[in-house]
Design an enzyme around this catalytic site. Structure first.
Site, PDB file in Angstrom:
ATOM      1  N   THR A  44      10.231  70.219  59.101  1.00 33.53           N
ATOM      2  CA  THR A  44      10.870  69.361  60.114  1.00 33.53           C
ATOM      3  C   THR A  44      11.028  70.102  61.429  1.00 33.53           C
ATOM      4  O   THR A  44      10.661  69.596  62.499  1.00 33.53           O
ATOM      5  CB  THR A  44      12.251  68.907  59.619  1.00 33.53           C
ATOM      6  OG1 THR A  44      12.106  68.233  58.374  1.00 33.53           O
ATOM      7  CG2 THR A  44      12.903  67.970  60.617  1.00 33.53           C
ATOM      8  N   THR A  45      11.561  71.325  61.370  1.00 34.16           N
ATOM      9  CA  THR A  45      11.795  72.108  62.580  1.00 34.16           C
ATOM     10  C   THR A  45      10.489  72.508  63.235  1.00 34.16           C
ATOM     11  O   THR A  45      10.436  72.748  64.445  1.00 34.16           O
ATOM     12  CB  THR A  45      12.640  73.347  62.240  1.00 34.16           C
ATOM     13  OG1 THR A  45      13.796  72.934  61.513  1.00 34.16           O
ATOM     14  CG2 THR A  45      13.095  74.081  63.487  1.00 34.16           C
ATOM     15  N   TYR A 107      10.720  56.604  55.685  1.00 32.59           N
ATOM     16  CA  TYR A 107      10.455  55.272  56.235  1.00 32.59           C
ATOM     17  C   TYR A 107      10.157  54.213  55.179  1.00 32.59           C
ATOM     18  O   TYR A 107      10.653  53.092  55.271  1.00 32.59           O
ATOM     19  CB  TYR A 107       9.289  55.310  57.252  1.00 32.59           C
ATOM     20  CG  TYR A 107       9.102  54.006  57.998  1.00 32.59           C
ATOM     21  CD1 TYR A 107       9.983  53.637  58.996  1.00 32.59           C
ATOM     22  CD2 TYR A 107       8.053  53.146  57.682  1.00 32.59           C
ATOM     23  CE1 TYR A 107       9.823  52.427  59.667  1.00 32.59           C
ATOM     24  CE2 TYR A 107       7.891  51.939  58.335  1.00 32.59           C
ATOM     25  CZ  TYR A 107       8.785  51.580  59.336  1.00 32.59           C
ATOM     26  OH  TYR A 107       8.631  50.388  59.988  1.00 32.59           O
ATOM     27  N   TYR A 133      12.637  68.468  48.790  1.00 33.56           N
ATOM     28  CA  TYR A 133      13.439  68.505  50.028  1.00 33.56           C
ATOM     29  C   TYR A 133      14.095  67.144  50.208  1.00 33.56           C
ATOM     30  O   TYR A 133      13.408  66.147  50.437  1.00 33.56           O
ATOM     31  CB  TYR A 133      12.520  68.859  51.198  1.00 33.56           C
ATOM     32  CG  TYR A 133      13.123  68.877  52.575  1.00 33.56           C
ATOM     33  CD1 TYR A 133      14.499  68.912  52.808  1.00 33.56           C
ATOM     34  CD2 TYR A 133      12.278  68.870  53.692  1.00 33.56           C
ATOM     35  CE1 TYR A 133      15.009  68.944  54.091  1.00 33.56           C
ATOM     36  CE2 TYR A 133      12.778  68.898  54.984  1.00 33.56           C
ATOM     37  CZ  TYR A 133      14.142  68.933  55.181  1.00 33.56           C
ATOM     38  OH  TYR A 133      14.649  68.955  56.467  1.00 33.56           O
ATOM     39  N   ARG A 138      17.576  62.021  57.756  1.00 38.39           N
ATOM     40  CA  ARG A 138      16.360  61.897  58.555  1.00 38.39           C
ATOM     41  C   ARG A 138      15.360  60.929  57.953  1.00 38.39           C
ATOM     42  O   ARG A 138      14.524  60.371  58.670  1.00 38.39           O
ATOM     43  CB  ARG A 138      15.686  63.266  58.720  1.00 38.39           C
ATOM     44  CG  ARG A 138      16.496  64.276  59.496  1.00 38.39           C
ATOM     45  CD  ARG A 138      15.654  65.480  59.891  1.00 38.39           C
ATOM     46  NE  ARG A 138      14.756  65.163  60.979  1.00 38.39           N
ATOM     47  CZ  ARG A 138      14.835  65.706  62.205  1.00 38.39           C
ATOM     48  NH1 ARG A 138      15.784  66.566  62.486  1.00 38.39           N
ATOM     49  NH2 ARG A 138      13.970  65.378  63.130  1.00 38.39           N
ATOM     50  N   LYS A 161      15.552  71.909  48.248  1.00 38.75           N
ATOM     51  CA  LYS A 161      16.330  72.100  49.465  1.00 38.75           C
ATOM     52  C   LYS A 161      17.240  70.888  49.601  1.00 38.75           C
ATOM     53  O   LYS A 161      16.782  69.776  49.866  1.00 38.75           O
ATOM     54  CB  LYS A 161      15.406  72.225  50.677  1.00 38.75           C
ATOM     55  CG  LYS A 161      16.138  72.288  52.015  1.00 38.75           C
ATOM     56  CD  LYS A 161      15.162  72.296  53.179  1.00 38.75           C
ATOM     57  CE  LYS A 161      15.883  72.268  54.519  1.00 38.75           C
ATOM     58  NZ  LYS A 161      14.935  72.254  55.672  1.00 38.75           N
ATOM     59  N   ILE A 203      17.501  77.401  53.657  1.00 39.71           N
ATOM     60  CA  ILE A 203      16.358  77.130  54.523  1.00 39.71           C
ATOM     61  C   ILE A 203      16.943  76.695  55.852  1.00 39.71           C
ATOM     62  O   ILE A 203      17.493  75.607  55.987  1.00 39.71           O
ATOM     63  CB  ILE A 203      15.422  76.085  53.897  1.00 39.71           C
ATOM     64  CG1 ILE A 203      14.847  76.645  52.587  1.00 39.71           C
ATOM     65  CG2 ILE A 203      14.295  75.719  54.864  1.00 39.71           C
ATOM     66  CD1 ILE A 203      13.939  75.701  51.834  1.00 39.71           C
TER      67      ILE A 203
END
Length: 291
Positions: A44-45, A107, A133, A138, A161, A203
């Site tokens: 993501t980052t 989504y 994850y 998000r 995570k 993380i």
């Protein structure tokens, strides 16, 4: 399998949005030098959702090359398409990544059964170690602890995570699944407490700008030294908070640019940090001793 502070690495970009390989090399060296325990590339980052398939695979290969076996590389390979997740995971394995990190399919809002079948399909198709994850804030989908417990029986699903920030829920995961998979925090603000409860690491977004301190905090928490972990974490708490004044990775990329480590580039639809937040992030950086 992986313990300690695992940086959710940014993808450095020039002002035009192109990937800056020189800065990427510098970031990998920065983390090796400062004791980061693993690099999570293209998560993501790392703006994975703005990269095309070739860029995504290319970045994984490049980080593996730059790490050169000195630090484990975990590749972000999740997708809302099971087929694409398999393809990205296979690419990461062939590139030499040590493991993959797979976000819940965003989504599309799959059922719990759909989540189970999705992750099982990826694990069965590609034999590399895989870390689940869960970040419902998000993705608009929340994987239940019951589903995680089912997936923990699959041999190459080695961890999760948990980015919910819910310590009670994280402790339940540790109690139910900790003997079959490693539990990692994905929420810097609560990471210290979750590690003290039995999680194996964090993380981390904060580790991008304060890698040494995050490594030392996680190490203290892993050995059960609450006093030492709390003392280190106290100077990081503003970073944990203020690096999220706008959507990640907007603030952390701005902070790294302030430190002279990367250019200011970020890809649309993300934009550079609003000027009204500059002092807020600077304050946190000064408190952490990184500016």
């Amino acid at each position: 399998m992986f313990h300690g502070s695992m940086v959710a690495l940014v993808t450095p970009m020039r002002a035009d949005g192109s990937v800056d390989d020189d800065s990427l090399r510098g970031l990998v060296e920065f983390h090796v030098t400062n004791g980061t325990d693993a690099i999570v590339a293209v998560g993501t980052t790392g703006e994975a959702s703005t990269l095309d398939y070739d860029e995504h695979c290319g970045l994984i290969r490049r980080v593996v090359e730059l790490a050169a076996g000195r630090i484990p590389v975990i590749a972000g390979t999740g997708s809302n398409s099971t087929v694409e997740a398999i393809e990205l995971t296979r690419c990461a394995m062939e590139a030499g990544a040590d493991a993959c990190l797979l976000v819940t399919p965003y989504y599309v809002k799959p059922t719990q059964e759909g989540l189970y079948r999705h992750f099982r399909a990826v694990a069965e198709a590609v034999p590399i170690a895989q870390i689940l994850y869960n970040v419902p804030g998000r993705t608009a989908v929340d994987m239940s602890n019951d589903t995680v417990a089912r997936l923990a029986d699959i041999s190459n699903i080695v961890g999760i995570k948990d980015a919910t920030g819910n310590l009670e829920r994280g402790k339940e995961l540790i109690d139910r699944c900790g003997d079959r998979m490693d539990i990692y925090s994905g929420d810097d603000a609560t990471a210290m407490e979750l590690i003290l409860m039995g999680a194996k690491g964090d993380i981390s977004v904060t580790a991008n700008v304060a890698p040494r301190a995050m490594h030392e905090m996680c190490a203290a928490a892993l050995r059960g030294d609450r006093v030492a972990a709390h003392a280190i974490n106290a100077d990081l708490e503003l970073l944990h908070k203020n690096l999220f004044v706008e959507a990640n990775p907007i603030p952390v990329k701005w902070a790294l640019h302030e430190m002279g480590l990367i250019p200011p580039g970020i890809r649309l639809p993300l934009t550079e940090l609003s000027s009204q937040h500059h002092d807020t992030v600077r304050q946190a950086m000064k408190r952490a001793g990184v500016l």
